[in-house]
Design an enzyme around this catalytic site. Structure first.
Site, PDB file in Angstrom:
ATOM      1  N   HIS A   1       0.842  -1.195   0.000  1.00 20.74           N
ATOM      2  CA  HIS A   1       0.000   0.000   0.000  1.00 20.74           C
ATOM      3  C   HIS A   1       0.878   1.245   0.000  1.00 20.74           C
ATOM      4  O   HIS A   1       2.094   1.151   0.105  1.00 20.74           O
ATOM      5  CB  HIS A   1      -0.953   0.001   1.199  1.00 20.74           C
TER       6      HIS A   1
ATOM      7  N   HIS B   1       0.713   5.725   1.140  1.00 17.72           N
ATOM      8  CA  HIS B   1      -0.018   6.809   1.792  1.00 17.72           C
ATOM      9  C   HIS B   1      -0.012   8.020   0.877  1.00 17.72           C
ATOM     10  O   HIS B   1       1.020   8.406   0.339  1.00 17.72           O
ATOM     11  CB  HIS B   1       0.612   7.129   3.143  1.00 17.72           C
TER      12      HIS B   1
ATOM     13  N   GLU C   1       5.740   8.208   6.126  1.00 15.66           N
ATOM     14  CA  GLU C   1       5.534   7.185   7.157  1.00 15.66           C
ATOM     15  C   GLU C   1       6.855   6.923   7.868  1.00 15.66           C
ATOM     16  O   GLU C   1       7.874   6.683   7.224  1.00 15.66           O
ATOM     17  CB  GLU C   1       5.036   5.895   6.511  1.00 15.66           C
TER      18      GLU C   1
ATOM     19  N   GLU D   1       3.864   2.388  13.265  1.00 15.18           N
ATOM     20  CA  GLU D   1       3.842   3.337  12.153  1.00 15.18           C
ATOM     21  C   GLU D   1       3.420   4.688  12.721  1.00 15.18           C
ATOM     22  O   GLU D   1       2.442   4.772  13.456  1.00 15.18           O
ATOM     23  CB  GLU D   1       2.830   2.924  11.085  1.00 15.18           C
TER      24      GLU D   1
END
Length: 87
Positions: A2, A4, A9, A62
């Protein structure tokens, strides 16, 4: 896998061992090995996945500097992209 869409991150590895791969536009990819006490970073827009490479449970945090969490999974991207683009 995935990525962001609105923030970098930061990761802190608490326990276990991991292999993290980050894909950036270009195309560029880098793979990192982590263990407890390590820190990871993924720039905004970077695709990434993390694989547990040890014999124990992988635990990591995270962290985002944003009041709004946003991500897109590979499955979401594929479901919303025309077949002609993917294949």
């Amino acid at each position: 896998m995935h990525w962001h869409t609105n923030n970098d991150e930061f990761q802190y590895y608490v326990g276990g061992k991991a292999r993290r791969t980050v894909f950036m536009p270009g195309p560029k990819a880098r793979t990192f090995n982590h263990q407890a006490g390590d820190v990871g970073y993924v720039p905004v827009g970077g695709f990434r996945y993390i694989q547990n490479t040890g014999d124990e449970t992988l635990i990591y945090l995270e962290v985002f500097n944003s009041s709004h969490y946003s991500d897109i999974s590979l499955a979401q991207w594929m479901a919303n992209t025309p077949k002609e683009v993917i294949f």
